[in-house]
Design an enzyme around this catalytic site. Sequence first.
Site, PDB file in Angstrom:
ATOM      1  N   ARG A 290       0.824  -1.216   0.000  1.00 37.55           N
ATOM      2  CA  ARG A 290       0.000   0.000   0.000  1.00 37.55           C
ATOM      3  C   ARG A 290       0.858   1.265   0.000  1.00 37.55           C
ATOM      4  NH1 ARG A 290      -3.149   1.990  -2.590  1.00 37.55           N
ATOM      5  NH2 ARG A 290      -4.214  -0.016  -2.505  1.00 37.55           N
TER       6      ARG A 290
ATOM      7  N   LYS B  53       2.901  25.268  -2.812  1.00 40.47           N
ATOM      8  CA  LYS B  53       1.673  24.703  -2.246  1.00 40.47           C
ATOM      9  C   LYS B  53       1.666  23.202  -2.507  1.00 40.47           C
ATOM     10  CE  LYS B  53      -0.872  29.031  -2.695  1.00 40.47           C
ATOM     11  NZ  LYS B  53      -1.988  29.758  -3.320  1.00 40.47           N
TER      12      LYS B  53
ATOM     13  N   LYS C 166       6.754  40.133  -1.685  1.00 40.10           N
ATOM     14  CA  LYS C 166       5.300  40.174  -1.793  1.00 40.10           C
ATOM     15  C   LYS C 166       4.744  41.403  -1.084  1.00 40.10           C
ATOM     16  CE  LYS C 166       4.548  35.253  -2.465  1.00 40.10           C
ATOM     17  NZ  LYS C 166       3.598  34.148  -2.218  1.00 40.10           N
TER      18      LYS C 166
ATOM     19  N   GLU D 151       6.262  40.574  -6.620  1.00 44.84           N
ATOM     20  CA  GLU D 151       4.847  40.316  -6.900  1.00 44.84           C
ATOM     21  C   GLU D 151       4.124  41.650  -7.098  1.00 44.84           C
ATOM     22  OE1 GLU D 151       2.162  37.395  -4.548  1.00 44.84           O
ATOM     23  OE2 GLU D 151       1.791  39.388  -3.709  1.00 44.84           O
TER      24      GLU D 151
ATOM     25  N   ASP E 185       0.152  39.096 -10.339  1.00 48.46           N
ATOM     26  CA  ASP E 185      -0.687  38.331  -9.419  1.00 48.46           C
ATOM     27  C   ASP E 185      -2.162  38.697  -9.573  1.00 48.46           C
ATOM     28  OD1 ASP E 185      -1.184  36.537  -7.239  1.00 48.46           O
ATOM     29  OD2 ASP E 185      -1.422  38.284  -5.952  1.00 48.46           O
TER      30      ASP E 185
END
Length: 277
Positions: free
Chosen positions: A98, A133, A165, A195, A216
């Site tokens: 598994r 992410k 940012k 950004e 962005d």
Amino acid sequence: MYDSFATDRLIDLWLTEDIGACDLTVQVMIEPDETGKFHMNAREPMIVAGIEVAARVFKRYDPELKVKLLVKDGDKVEKGAILMEIEGAARSVLTAERTALNIAQRLSGIANETARYIAAIAGTKARLIDTRKTTPGLRMMEKHAVTCGGGLNHRLGLDNGVMIKDNHIAVCGSITAAVERARKTLPVLTKLEVECDRLEQVEEAVKAGADVIMLDNMSVADMTKAVGLIAGRAKVEASGGIRIDTIGPIAQTGVDYISTSKITQSAPAVDIGLDEA
């Protein structure tokens, strides 16, 4: 792109999580001397990723197992293709099964999703890149899967580059001040990215000397204007809310890179099975 030492540490954690004290099912059903031969096979068309890590899972649990890879990461296979042969102690194969399947299914799913997004921007100059992410603990694996699907890696971690940012800009007072402050101690070959979510910020970032400018959550119209303003003086990345149905028009604006978390966060696992040969 992953290190074998770090991978083995992860595999130890994965196996410990799944096994607990012991695999009770095989302990009560399978004799220690029973052996078997098994095939890991694709149950749908896919781009393979993580198959080498899956093979490493079996060998990590039982070095005596004979494991033969029939494909490599990045290969495109059809339904029914045999990906791996495993032979040896049946207890070992069934205990590690598994964990090995989970990693191959997850990473191949990311490779597939990456390829789907790349197909949507074919014919443009834009290149697809990933984000930070990722699943905690699986970043290097998931970013490897992105490359198997034809994508490129953005920063592997916070130490791989400077990304200025909105909150950084707020603390420093302006984009210009933020860039100036960063340049004072930035390693000489390290890229600096800013950004921007407004065109006036784009102009300021260009004048400040940013290496990369991230657009962005801008509209397609504003992205097109921004590319014109930058005029090749910095690389341009589009980011924020990128989906399979929006990426095509964004690529047409002339940006160099498009980053999206969808290829890692939203990729469905593929169907891979393990059957007795």
